[in-house]
Design an enzyme around this catalytic site. Structure first.
Site, mmCIF file in Angstrom:
data_model
loop_
_atom_site.group_PDB
_atom_site.id
_atom_site.type_symbol
_atom_site.label_atom_id
_atom_site.label_comp_id
_atom_site.label_asym_id
_atom_site.label_seq_id
_atom_site.Cartn_x
_atom_site.Cartn_y
_atom_site.Cartn_z
ATOM 1 N N ASP A 100 62.453 -34.438 -38.653
ATOM 2 C CA ASP A 100 63.576 -33.528 -38.423
ATOM 3 C C ASP A 100 63.301 -32.825 -37.098
ATOM 4 O O ASP A 100 62.409 -31.988 -36.998
ATOM 5 C CB ASP A 100 63.677 -32.534 -39.571
ATOM 6 C CG ASP A 100 64.894 -31.626 -39.465
ATOM 7 O OD1 ASP A 100 65.363 -31.391 -38.331
ATOM 8 O OD2 ASP A 100 65.359 -31.120 -40.507
ATOM 9 N N LYS A 142 73.058 -26.852 -34.999
ATOM 10 C CA LYS A 142 72.152 -25.910 -34.367
ATOM 11 C C LYS A 142 72.193 -26.059 -32.840
ATOM 12 O O LYS A 142 73.226 -25.881 -32.223
ATOM 13 C CB LYS A 142 70.751 -26.076 -34.937
ATOM 14 C CG LYS A 142 70.707 -26.138 -36.468
ATOM 15 C CD LYS A 142 71.329 -24.937 -37.141
ATOM 16 C CE LYS A 142 71.028 -24.819 -38.631
ATOM 17 N NZ LYS A 142 71.526 -25.896 -39.484
ATOM 18 N N ARG A 150 87.361 -42.989 -41.298
ATOM 19 C CA ARG A 150 86.137 -42.786 -42.067
ATOM 20 C C ARG A 150 85.066 -43.775 -41.622
ATOM 21 O O ARG A 150 83.884 -43.463 -41.558
ATOM 22 C CB ARG A 150 86.407 -42.958 -43.573
ATOM 23 C CG ARG A 150 85.115 -42.976 -44.387
ATOM 24 C CD ARG A 150 85.356 -42.841 -45.887
ATOM 25 N NE ARG A 150 86.457 -43.603 -46.398
ATOM 26 C CZ ARG A 150 86.420 -44.922 -46.652
ATOM 27 N NH1 ARG A 150 85.334 -45.619 -46.425
ATOM 28 N NH2 ARG A 150 87.486 -45.527 -47.135
ATOM 29 N N TYR A 184 62.351 -27.090 -44.734
ATOM 30 C CA TYR A 184 63.591 -26.321 -44.829
ATOM 31 C C TYR A 184 64.018 -26.231 -46.289
ATOM 32 O O TYR A 184 63.933 -27.198 -47.049
ATOM 33 C CB TYR A 184 64.666 -26.991 -43.978
ATOM 34 C CG TYR A 184 66.059 -26.477 -44.215
ATOM 35 C CD1 TYR A 184 66.346 -25.120 -44.116
ATOM 36 C CD2 TYR A 184 67.095 -27.346 -44.530
ATOM 37 C CE1 TYR A 184 67.628 -24.639 -44.347
ATOM 38 C CE2 TYR A 184 68.382 -26.877 -44.746
ATOM 39 C CZ TYR A 184 68.637 -25.535 -44.659
ATOM 40 O OH TYR A 184 69.902 -25.063 -44.888
#
Length: 385
Positions: A180, A205, A55, A108
């Site tokens: 972004d 993406k 982690r 978005y």
């Protein structure tokens, strides 16, 4: 790993930065370190790399973070389980209850939902502004403003913001600019070099590029901010698994060649849509008539693989087109090798309905893939009728 990655071209960095052959076996591809924990030399004594629990850190994830940082020209890169996890980490690192941010009027839908439905309950305030209008952004700044949240190109209307100008507005107010960069990717645009403080990606993406992995990333040159981001990620645990990191690394290697084809096809599609009688408006920054074309030409290498358009006959006609395409798959997401079509108002941007960010009901968004461009144009013409 190549030393001083900045001296190499983008394509070379994408293949080699953070990705040296394995020193033990000579494997030329970074291994998938599918482990949750690591043997220690003694209590509190980790071995080379300071790995103790996955982690906190994992060698495959480290390789991805080094590669992403090299591509964006950043000192620091952190990978996350999703783009929204990356967005949440940035917000929780930069703003506090009572703080204020400026949000673009074409953000978005997931970002709007996180800010409007979740973080406002935490005491965050925000103002919506058209980021292509610098004076409007400046007027939205308050004494408690800590962040300007920017997309360029925007999702789904492909708006363009002048990143250096927004950076100037933010810095004069003692705030940060986050960009972004999901639509543009570091191949087409590097916001840190334009004055941004933080770059965000949904690596799901274009960076992953094959619609087979979900992830996110944050890039910055600020040492203290990196430590804040790292602490919050470790505390909250929103990390990608090693296989996810490996898949994203695999995708990055071909980003440059894929983006060239995405751009070629998007330009072809945009021109074809512009000439079609059933299309009312085409949103693509590569078109000379696009209001942000000149700014995009200055800060981007090319104009990207996303195209949106409105149907002249309204919402139902747009829905009918989305149902009739053969090659353009009706699906959310974007940036994969395959072409996708979606109706933002009812799909990715349903969360902004009734707000100042509501998108046109007759709007369709295309993620133009790397198929034969002639086939894609024929598919759209047939669906349009």
């Amino acid at each position: 790993m190549v030393d001083d990655a900045s001296r190499f071209g983008f394509e070379t960095r994408a293949i080699h930065a953070g990705q040296a052959p394995d020193p033990r076996t000579g494997a030329v591809i970074v291994p998938i370190y599918q482990t949750s924990t690591y043997a220690q030399d003694g209590v509190g004594g980790t071995r080379e790399g300071d790995y103790e629990y996955s982690r906190t850190a994992n060698p495959t994830r480290t390789a991805l973070e080094q590669a992403l940082a090299a591509l964006e020209g950043a000192r620091h890169g952190l990978a996350y389980a999703s783009g929204m996890a990356a967005s949440d980490a940035v917000l929780r690192s930069v703003v506090r209850p009572g703080d204020h941010l400026v949000l673009g009027n074409d953000a978005y839908g997931g970002t709007f939902r996180l800010i409007d439905k979740v973080l406002t309950q935490w005491g965050l305030e925000y103002t919506v502004a058209d980021l292509s209008k610098v004076d409007e952004v400046r007027a939205a700044i308050r004494p408690e403003t800590k962040l300007i949240w920017c997309e360029s190109p925007t999702n789904p209307l492909l708006g363009i913001a002048d990143i250096p100008a927004l950076a100037g507005v933010a810095h004069s107010a003692g705030a940060r600019l986050v960009v972004d960069n999901t639509f543009a990717t570091p191949y087409l645009q590097t916001p840190l070099s334009l004055g941004a403080d933080i770059v965000l990606h949904s690596t799901t993406k274009y960076l992953g590029g094959h619609s087979d992995v979900v992830g996110g990333a944050v890039l910055t040159n600020e040492d203290e901010l990196r430590e804040q981001l790292f602490f919050i990620r470790n505390a909250a645990g929103a990390v990608p698994g090693p296989f996810d990191a490996w898949l994203t690394l695999r995708g990055i290697k071909t980003l440059a060649v894929r983006m060239e084809r995405h751009c070629d096809n998007a330009e072809f599609v945009a021109d074809a849509l512009l000439a079609h009688p059933k299309v009312d408006r085409v949103y693509y920054p590569g078109l000379a008539e696009h209001p942000g074309h000149e700014v995009a030409a200055k800060q981007m290498r090319r104009f990207g693989g996303m195209v949106s358009f409105t149907h002249a006959d309204g919402e139902q006609a747009a829905l009918d087109v989305a149902a009739r395409t053969e090659l353009f798959i009706l699906a959310e997401s974007l940036g994969g090798i395959e072409s996708l079509i979606e109706h933002p108002g009812r799909m990715t941007h349903a969360s902004v309905a009734g707000s100042t960010l509501q998108v046109p009901a007759e709007l369709l968004r295309l993620s133009v893939g790397i198929e034969d461009g002639r086939d894609l144009v024929h598919d759209l013409r047939t669906a349009l009728g």
